[in-house]
Design a protein around this motif. Sequence first.
Motif, PDB file in Angstrom:
ATOM      1  N   CYS A   1       0.839  -1.206   0.000  1.00 23.39           N
ATOM      2  CA  CYS A   1       0.000   0.000   0.000  1.00 23.39           C
ATOM      3  C   CYS A   1       0.872   1.255   0.000  1.00 23.39           C
ATOM      4  O   CYS A   1       0.672   2.188  -0.769  1.00 23.39           O
ATOM      5  N   THR A   2       1.867   1.258   0.868  1.00 29.00           N
ATOM      6  CA  THR A   2       2.740   2.430   0.974  1.00 29.00           C
ATOM      7  C   THR A   2       3.525   2.680  -0.303  1.00 29.00           C
ATOM      8  O   THR A   2       3.702   3.811  -0.735  1.00 29.00           O
ATOM      9  N   LEU A   3       3.988   1.586  -0.930  1.00 27.16           N
ATOM     10  CA  LEU A   3       4.869   1.745  -2.085  1.00 27.16           C
ATOM     11  C   LEU A   3       4.090   2.010  -3.361  1.00 27.16           C
ATOM     12  O   LEU A   3       4.589   2.689  -4.249  1.00 27.16           O
ATOM     13  N   ALA A   4       2.913   1.491  -3.455  1.00 27.77           N
ATOM     14  CA  ALA A   4       2.255   1.500  -4.754  1.00 27.77           C
ATOM     15  C   ALA A   4       1.178   2.564  -4.893  1.00 27.77           C
ATOM     16  O   ALA A   4       0.961   3.056  -6.000  1.00 27.77           O
ATOM     17  N   ARG A   5       0.476   2.928  -3.834  1.00 29.57           N
ATOM     18  CA  ARG A   5      -0.646   3.863  -4.000  1.00 29.57           C
ATOM     19  C   ARG A   5      -0.130   5.267  -4.314  1.00 29.57           C
ATOM     20  O   ARG A   5       0.875   5.708  -3.774  1.00 29.57           O
ATOM     21  N   ARG A   6      -0.847   5.988  -5.149  1.00 28.35           N
ATOM     22  CA  ARG A   6      -0.407   7.319  -5.540  1.00 28.35           C
ATOM     23  C   ARG A   6      -1.175   8.354  -4.742  1.00 28.35           C
ATOM     24  O   ARG A   6      -1.715   9.312  -5.282  1.00 28.35           O
TER      25      ARG A   6
ATOM     26  N   MET B   1      -0.816   6.180   1.630  1.00 29.15           N
ATOM     27  CA  MET B   1       0.517   5.788   2.110  1.00 29.15           C
ATOM     28  C   MET B   1       0.559   5.805   3.633  1.00 29.15           C
ATOM     29  O   MET B   1       1.105   4.903   4.273  1.00 29.15           O
TER      30      MET B   1
ATOM     31  N   LEU C   1      -1.077  10.278  -0.779  1.00 27.33           N
ATOM     32  CA  LEU C   1      -0.365  10.395   0.493  1.00 27.33           C
ATOM     33  C   LEU C   1      -1.168   9.790   1.632  1.00 27.33           C
ATOM     34  O   LEU C   1      -0.619   9.140   2.517  1.00 27.33           O
TER      35      LEU C   1
END
Lengths: 106, 634
Positions: free
Chosen positions: A22-27, A32, A29
């Motif tokens: 989730c942190t790495l892929a979602r665009r 994240m 903030l």
Amino acid sequence: MIVPLNHILLLSGLLFSLGMFCTLARRNLIMMLLGIEIMLNAAAVGFVGASLHWQQMEGQAIVIFILAVAATEVSIGLAAILVVYRRTDSVDPDMDAALWEKGGSR
Amino acid sequence: MQPATPLPNSLIVTAAALLLPLLAFGVIMLATRSRHRLSAAISIGAAGLSLLAAVYLLVQHWQMQAPLIFQAVWMVSGQMTIPIGIMLDPISLSMFAVVATISFLVQVYSLGYMAGDPGFGRYYGCMSLFAWAMLTLTVSSSLLQIYIFWELVGLASYLLIGFWFDKFSASEAGKKAFVMTRTGDVAFLLGLVLLWLQLGTLDIPVLTDPAAVGAQLSPGMITLTALLIFGGIVGKSAQFPLLTWLPDAMEGPTPVSALLHSATMVAAGVYLFSRLFGFFSLSPTAMAVCLAIGTISMLLASTMAMVARDIKQVWAYSTISQLGFMLMGLGAGSLFAGAFHLITHAGFKALLFLCAGVFIHHCGTNDMFEIGRQGGRRLKSAVVCTIIGAGALSGLPPLSGFFSKEMILGHLLDSGHPVAFLAAAVGAFLTTYYSFRLIFIILFPRDAGDAPPAESHDGHHHAGGEYSMTTVLWCLAGVTVVLGFFQTPLHDFLARTDTGVQAATPAHHSWLPVAACLLAAVAILQAWFEYGRKKARQIGWVEQIPFLADLFGNRWYLDRLYRYLLDTLVYRGVSRLFTANDRRVIDGALDGLGRSTIGLGRVIDWVHGGMIQYRLMIMVAAVIGLILFIGWGG
């Protein structure tokens, strides 16, 4: 203890991977931040499981700390995101320095 | 170090005498520099009180048996403690009085001489600093303390020589004096370090105690340290080979020259020698070197003075030669002869310089032929005082110089150095010759008829204050006349100095004073023949020999030699190496640092895309790699 430690660790690892994804892929903030929360809770689950397994309460004490830290982090993080949004009209983590500058001058 | 007899009264008086000039310096520099009269009043007041204190101390301790020492710990560092203190013994007391007297008189004189100068306040501030440094130097109880104030004296003289710093030659002269004396001080410092390493203390009473020093130092070591310290003396007292700074120091105001030449700067070197007389006399080699250096400087400087045209330069050269004379007396083993000549010289040399100041003030030139042409002889009191001073300088009875000079000659004769004695006799002859050359040139000027009288000529130089100048002249002249008769009490007083060596028995050569007077008379006659009589051409015998005139006029080419050495060794040798080092190593390293920073910045710029998630990914990858490494590898 009914549930074996391995299962709890597996759950914890799964949650952690989900949070990391989730942190790495979602665009976004906010998403994240959510991912970071999930990772923190995954670690907390691991601590609780270990604490039950070895019958020692320190692990649960640590969990309380983690909750406190998570709460702080969320409050500060959300405030920061709010400021970013107000400045740039965007919550995109990959925002350009130029965009930031432009927003800042407003 | 326990005080011999605790007398806090003297301590308070001494401390007050020392602190007042410092206080005056601080107040003038910080607050009252722009208010000229107030600054002068503060400075002169401080100097006057110091003088009173000095007289009080001298009277109080006239019968002293053992030196008084007051010491306090100034600094503790590990094993070593550095004391700071006051040491009162006959030598320091008499020097203290001399310094206080001369600086007070010179400051009063300066009221007239410096009147109207825009830097009047600054001048008095520096004068106070100078007086403070020198007064403290004289009563210092340890060599380290002497060294500190030695450097302060150097600093103050630098400030005063370059007082008119907007004049290029003055600032150059100040720099030259500073650097040349510093050259000697390097040796002095090395000597101090060596002594410290060997003895663990720099207290003067220990150093002058032959038993204590002899037990801990080998004779070679004593000679080495004595010679190193002597290097500092050579620099400070402008002896050969570091003598060329003193004539250039004439760029400063004339009262400064008077102070510098009589009681403070150059006298510090000879004073240090007499202070450490017990130490130096442990090493016959050092004493011989001292004698030789003194002789060489004395002869060199007297020859230079024979062709100089600048009135102040003549007296500057004569200072060098008189200091050489003192060193000869000390080197011959007589503390009293050297110290006595130091004291008498302080009086008459200050007198001569202050007279020269009056001439310069009136005629606006340093050239003595010009002064004569402008009617310098009309300045009655200055002329009479110059004659008194020159008489003392030449050793004419009954003036003070006669007694001290004759004493040095007697000791030289006794000490078994016939060459040095002959050289001293020649030096005394030359001294008389050039002093009276100067006097005759001023008294009997050629083609003086068309020059206007001095009274109408002094114009803007006449800024008042004549009264203070002439009063000081007559005071000093009086001192010069009577000081010689105090030889016996002074000798008794100084003989009580605890130098650790037996005082040599006074020389008794009944023919010596007669011979010295005859010598002086011949010299005066020669000067009269060449400069004084009606048909004299006013060209000395030296100037008729071009080779000698060139040699003497160019200061034996010492300055050229130094310039050449500086050019070849420093500018072409060391400087070039340093330049290469600067370009290749230091600049290269800095350039390389800059280039590598830029390169690193490029790399980081590439990594730093501003993409948080990309960075997070790398972080996670790194952590996973670390875990794998620890799990398997570690």
